[in-house]
Design an enzyme around this catalytic site. Structure first.
Site, PDB file in Angstrom:
ATOM      1  N   SER A   1      13.578  -9.138   7.272  1.00 28.92           N
ATOM      2  CA  SER A   1      14.877  -8.472   7.478  1.00 28.92           C
ATOM      3  C   SER A   1      14.727  -6.955   7.335  1.00 28.92           C
ATOM      4  CB  SER A   1      15.926  -9.008   6.504  1.00 28.92           C
ATOM      5  OG  SER A   1      15.427  -9.020   5.181  1.00 28.92           O
TER       6      SER A   1
ATOM      7  N   ARG B   1       4.105  -1.841   0.303  1.00 26.02           N
ATOM      8  CA  ARG B   1       5.390  -1.573  -0.349  1.00 26.02           C
ATOM      9  C   ARG B   1       6.548  -2.157   0.455  1.00 26.02           C
ATOM     10  NH1 ARG B   1       8.985   3.413  -1.148  1.00 26.02           N
ATOM     11  NH2 ARG B   1      10.119   2.792  -3.019  1.00 26.02           N
TER      12      ARG B   1
ATOM     13  N   HIS C   1       0.305  -0.278  -7.435  1.00 29.28           N
ATOM     14  CA  HIS C   1       0.300   1.183  -7.582  1.00 29.28           C
ATOM     15  C   HIS C   1      -1.110   1.719  -7.848  1.00 29.28           C
ATOM     16  CE1 HIS C   1       4.926   1.286  -8.554  1.00 29.28           C
ATOM     17  NE2 HIS C   1       4.673   0.958  -7.303  1.00 29.28           N
ATOM     18  N   THR C   2      -2.101   0.906  -7.676  1.00 32.38           N
ATOM     19  CA  THR C   2      -3.494   1.380  -7.654  1.00 32.38           C
ATOM     20  C   THR C   2      -3.760   2.168  -6.374  1.00 32.38           C
ATOM     21  OG1 THR C   2      -5.819   0.687  -7.641  1.00 32.38           O
ATOM     22  CG2 THR C   2      -4.290  -0.805  -6.595  1.00 32.38           C
TER      23      THR C   2
ATOM     24  N   ASN D   1      15.728   3.346   0.813  1.00 28.54           N
ATOM     25  CA  ASN D   1      14.664   2.989   1.738  1.00 28.54           C
ATOM     26  C   ASN D   1      14.101   4.188   2.474  1.00 28.54           C
ATOM     27  OD1 ASN D   1      13.850   0.390   1.849  1.00 28.54           O
ATOM     28  ND2 ASN D   1      14.795  -0.047   3.820  1.00 28.54           N
TER      29      ASN D   1
ATOM     30  N   PRO E   1      13.610  -2.426  -7.597  1.00 26.08           N
ATOM     31  CA  PRO E   1      13.495  -1.741  -8.881  1.00 26.08           C
ATOM     32  C   PRO E   1      13.421  -0.227  -8.725  1.00 26.08           C
ATOM     33  CG  PRO E   1      11.401  -2.777  -8.302  1.00 26.08           C
ATOM     34  CD  PRO E   1      12.395  -3.193  -7.260  1.00 26.08           C
TER      35      PRO E   1
ATOM     36  N   ASP F   1      -8.217  -1.220  -7.105  1.00 23.57           N
ATOM     37  CA  ASP F   1      -8.969  -1.647  -8.290  1.00 23.57           C
ATOM     38  C   ASP F   1      -8.063  -1.626  -9.521  1.00 23.57           C
ATOM     39  OD1 ASP F   1      -8.580   0.978  -9.009  1.00 23.57           O
ATOM     40  OD2 ASP F   1     -10.658   1.592  -8.733  1.00 23.57           O
TER      41      ASP F   1
ATOM     42  N   HIS G   1       9.432  -4.896  -0.660  1.00 23.88           N
ATOM     43  CA  HIS G   1      10.876  -4.696  -0.500  1.00 23.88           C
ATOM     44  C   HIS G   1      11.486  -5.807   0.350  1.00 23.88           C
ATOM     45  CE1 HIS G   1      11.404  -0.221  -1.738  1.00 23.88           C
ATOM     46  NE2 HIS G   1      10.483  -0.813  -2.458  1.00 23.88           N
ATOM     47  N   ASP G   2      10.779  -6.206   1.388  1.00 26.28           N
ATOM     48  CA  ASP G   2      11.312  -7.275   2.232  1.00 26.28           C
ATOM     49  C   ASP G   2      11.554  -8.531   1.395  1.00 26.28           C
ATOM     50  OD1 ASP G   2      12.131  -8.480   4.685  1.00 26.28           O
ATOM     51  OD2 ASP G   2      10.245  -9.572   4.702  1.00 26.28           O
TER      52      ASP G   2
HETATM   53  C1  HEM Z   1       7.860  -2.747 -10.979  1.00 28.76           C
HETATM   54  C2  HEM Z   1       8.748  -2.032 -10.348  1.00 28.76           C
HETATM   55  C3  HEM Z   1       8.422  -1.036  -9.269  1.00 28.76           C
HETATM   56  C4  HEM Z   1       8.990   0.183  -9.148  1.00 28.76           C
HETATM   57  C5  HEM Z   1      10.056   0.792 -10.048  1.00 28.76           C
HETATM   58  C6  HEM Z   1       8.391   0.814  -8.000  1.00 28.76           C
HETATM   59  C7  HEM Z   1       8.725   2.061  -7.541  1.00 28.76           C
HETATM   60  C8  HEM Z   1       8.022   2.764  -6.583  1.00 28.76           C
HETATM   61  C9  HEM Z   1       8.302   4.120  -6.183  1.00 28.76           C
HETATM   62  C10 HEM Z   1       9.447   4.969  -6.698  1.00 28.76           C
HETATM   63  C11 HEM Z   1       7.359   4.479  -5.288  1.00 28.76           C
HETATM   64  C12 HEM Z   1       7.240   5.833  -4.576  1.00 28.76           C
HETATM   65  C13 HEM Z   1       8.001   5.789  -3.278  1.00 28.76           C
HETATM   66  C14 HEM Z   1       7.990   7.118  -2.587  1.00 28.76           C
HETATM   67  O1  HEM Z   1       8.170   8.145  -3.231  1.00 28.76           O
HETATM   68  O2  HEM Z   1       7.812   7.127  -1.338  1.00 28.76           O
HETATM   69  C15 HEM Z   1       6.473   3.361  -5.107  1.00 28.76           C
HETATM   70  C16 HEM Z   1       5.384   3.340  -4.282  1.00 28.76           C
HETATM   71  C17 HEM Z   1       4.659   2.205  -3.999  1.00 28.76           C
HETATM   72  N1  HEM Z   1       4.919   0.931  -4.479  1.00 28.76           N
HETATM   73 FE1  HEM Z   1       6.152   0.463  -5.991  1.00 28.76          FE
HETATM   74  N2  HEM Z   1       7.477  -0.019  -7.455  1.00 28.76           N
HETATM   75  C18 HEM Z   1       7.462  -1.171  -8.184  1.00 28.76           C
HETATM   76  C19 HEM Z   1       6.698  -2.297  -7.913  1.00 28.76           C
HETATM   77  C20 HEM Z   1       5.896  -2.444  -6.806  1.00 28.76           C
HETATM   78  C21 HEM Z   1       5.333  -3.692  -6.341  1.00 28.76           C
HETATM   79  C22 HEM Z   1       5.585  -5.044  -6.978  1.00 28.76           C
HETATM   80  C23 HEM Z   1       4.582  -3.401  -5.234  1.00 28.76           C
HETATM   81  C24 HEM Z   1       3.797  -4.325  -4.339  1.00 28.76           C
HETATM   82  C25 HEM Z   1       3.331  -5.488  -4.682  1.00 28.76           C
HETATM   83  C26 HEM Z   1       4.660  -1.973  -5.042  1.00 28.76           C
HETATM   84  C27 HEM Z   1       3.958  -1.276  -4.080  1.00 28.76           C
HETATM   85  C28 HEM Z   1       4.019   0.085  -3.921  1.00 28.76           C
HETATM   86  C29 HEM Z   1       3.097   0.828  -3.070  1.00 28.76           C
HETATM   87  C30 HEM Z   1       1.923   0.263  -2.303  1.00 28.76           C
HETATM   88  C31 HEM Z   1       3.515   2.157  -3.115  1.00 28.76           C
HETATM   89  C32 HEM Z   1       2.897   3.348  -2.364  1.00 28.76           C
HETATM   90  C33 HEM Z   1       3.584   3.479  -1.028  1.00 28.76           C
HETATM   91  C34 HEM Z   1       2.978   4.549  -0.131  1.00 28.76           C
HETATM   92  O3  HEM Z   1       2.019   5.213  -0.512  1.00 28.76           O
HETATM   93  O4  HEM Z   1       3.498   4.691   1.005  1.00 28.76           O
HETATM   94  N3  HEM Z   1       5.475  -1.437  -5.986  1.00 28.76           N
HETATM   95  N4  HEM Z   1       6.918   2.314  -5.904  1.00 28.76           N
HETATM   96  C1  LIG Z   2      18.788   7.020   7.853  1.00 26.26           C
HETATM   97  C2  LIG Z   2      17.311   7.213   7.939  1.00 26.26           C
HETATM   98  O1  LIG Z   2      16.823   8.332   7.891  1.00 26.26           O
HETATM   99  N1  LIG Z   2      16.573   6.114   8.017  1.00 26.26           N
HETATM  100  C3  LIG Z   2      15.137   6.102   8.065  1.00 26.26           C
HETATM  101  C4  LIG Z   2      14.602   4.975   7.183  1.00 26.26           C
HETATM  102  O2  LIG Z   2      13.225   4.839   7.299  1.00 26.26           O
HETATM  103  C5  LIG Z   2      12.774   4.617   8.619  1.00 26.26           C
HETATM  104  C6  LIG Z   2      11.291   4.423   8.570  1.00 26.26           C
HETATM  105  O3  LIG Z   2      10.645   5.517   7.984  1.00 26.26           O
HETATM  106  C7  LIG Z   2      13.161   5.779   9.535  1.00 26.26           C
HETATM  107  O4  LIG Z   2      12.757   5.506  10.851  1.00 26.26           O
HETATM  108  C8  LIG Z   2      14.674   5.939   9.502  1.00 26.26           C
HETATM  109  O5  LIG Z   2      15.049   7.054  10.259  1.00 26.26           O
END
Ligand code: HEM
Ligand SMILES: CC(=O)N[C@H]1CO[C@H](CO)[C@@H](O)[C@@H]1O
Ligand SMILES: *[C@@H]1O[C@H](CO)[C@@H](O)[C@H](O)[C@H]1NC(C)=O
Ligand SMILES: *[C@@H]1O[C@H](CO)[C@@H](O)[C@H](O)[C@H]1NC(C)=O
Ligand SMILES: CC(=O)N[C@H]1CO[C@H](CO)[C@@H](O)[C@@H]1O
Length: 338
Positions: free
Chosen positions: A86, A72, A204-205, A104, A174, A265, A76-77
């Protein structure tokens, strides 16, 4: 096109052949993957990929969830200022860096640690040779493999960016409450098609989301429905147990893929066909005519998903990259070289 130009001086060198072809073949309007190529570090740090793989494997065995976090963070990067690491810059007393933008705050600390460790391992062998942006790309590739996804080659030669501003994040990332049109146009602005968007959403798998990201879907959808009618109602009731409305616990998460949460998957897509998408922006993919056929295609065959994922994630890794003399190779990924 501007990015193509920087390769022209290089054309005068003996390397021109290797440089120009990928430049002209691959450079698109907003992605300057000028001289990315396979084996960029073959001379300067031949073991880089092996060192990174081992660091990722170590982190994975300690904290497997770090790999989803890392994937993720990589996304974002790339969407904010291009794939230039960055996002790894740590805020100073005077500037708020990308990783500390409001949006973030939920990026996983373990995911950041995975990248920092991989870079430290590389630095100990080849100081200042391998950019943080390439470490992120290689390490993310290895995360996908470790999660049970495919193994694939990535090109390198990225340089690290010289800016990181929290204020640039919101408009480029997004949000789960956005419309499909907003998501499509954001991806398009990065040179990614609707197919790329659907395929990359397949990330999101794995991983998980905090309750607040889908609360409105299970408690206050709109004036006529408390629960989003496009969501499987049993699934919604389960999510209500995980995320009680009255005492919203910010540390609670729900798996993004409710059926095979730990496997990389295509179950994410068959979930969407059954109303088992967690985020609004997941579920809409199976409902809107602009994306539905792609969801069906991915749901049908894991191999088809996997081969598309490789293509799209490689493309993601070229968004806005800096190459050649641009940027720098950071010594420590958390701060610019001084
Ligand atoms: C299409 C638009 C997308 C939206 C609106 C979106 C939004 C989100 C949100 C809201 C979360 C939960 C974050 C949290 O609560 O900590 C999430 C998790 C995640 N997203 Fe997305 N995402 C999108 C696309 C993507 C893409 C393109 C990737 C990577 C190629 C990605 C990879 C991930 C991963 C791996 C997680 C799980 C992170 C974790 O378990 O720490 N997402 N996403
Ligand atoms: C302001 C703040 O809480 N920033 C956090 C952003 O995410 C990184 C990585 O989890 C944290 O280290 C920061 O404290
Ligand atoms: C989405 O939610 C955020 C806050 O979480 C809000 O600022 C934004 O306006 C919402 N966007 C849409 C399109 O509803
Ligand atoms: C609520 O959402 C449903 C499904 O998206 C839609 O059909 C309905 O018109 C919406 N109702 C209101 C009042 O917005
Ligand atoms: C195709 C595309 O989205 N091009 C964009 C590239 O970036 C410039 C600004 O840097 C935009 O104006 C273009 O629309």
């Amino acid at each position: 096109m501007a990015k193509v130009l920087f390769c022209v001086p290089l054309a005068l060198t003996i390397f021109s052949f290797f440089c120009l072809i990928p430049c002209f073949a691959l450079a698109s309007e907003n992605n300057s993957n000028g001289c990315l190529r396979y084996g960029f570090y073959d001379e300067s740090c031949p073991d880089a990929e092996r060192i990174i793989f081992n660091a990722v494997a170590d982190k994975f065995s300690e904290a497997p969830e770090s790999t989803a976090g890392a994937l993720r963070i990589f996304f974002h990067d790339c969407f904010v200022e291009g794939c230039d690491a960055s996002v790894l810059i740590v805020s100073s007393s005077t500037t708020k860096a990308e990783r500390d933008a409001e949006i973030n705050l939920s990026l996983s600390a373990n995911g950041f640690d995975l990248f920092f460790r991989a870079k430290e391992a590389v630095e100990s062998q080849c100081p200042k040779k391998v950019s943080c942006a390439d470490v992120m790309t290689i390490a993310t590739r290895d995360c996908v493999y470790m999660l049970g996804g495919p193994r694939f080659e990535v090109q390198t030669g990225r340089r690290d960016g010289l800016t990181s501003e929290a204020s640039t994040v919101l408009a480029n990332i997004p949000q789960p409450n956005q419309t499909l049109s907003q998501i499509i146009s954001l991806f398009k602005s990065k040179g990614l098609s609707v197919l790329d968007m659907v395929v990359l959403s397949g990330a999101h798998t794995i991983g998980a989301s905090h309750c607040k990201e889908f609360m409105n879907r299970i408690y206050s959808y709109n004036a006529s429905f408390e629960i989003d009618p496009t969501m499987d109602q049993k699934y919604a009731k389960k999510l209500r147990e995980t995320c009680p409305e009255r005492k919203l616990d910010p540390t609670v998460l729900a798996f993004n893929d409710v059926t095979t949460p730990l496997d990389f998957d295509n179950a994410y897509y068959s979930n969407l066909q059954k109303g088992l998408g967690l985020l609004g922006t997941d579920q809409i993919l199976a409902l809107d005519p602009r994306s539905r056929a792609y969801v069906d295609l991915m749901a049908k065959d894991n191999q088809v998903f996997v081969s598309h994922f490789i293509k799209s994630v490689v493309k993601l890794g070229t968004v806005g990259v800096k190459t050649g003399e641009e940027g720098e190779i950071r010594h420590y990924c958390g701060s610019f070289n001084t």
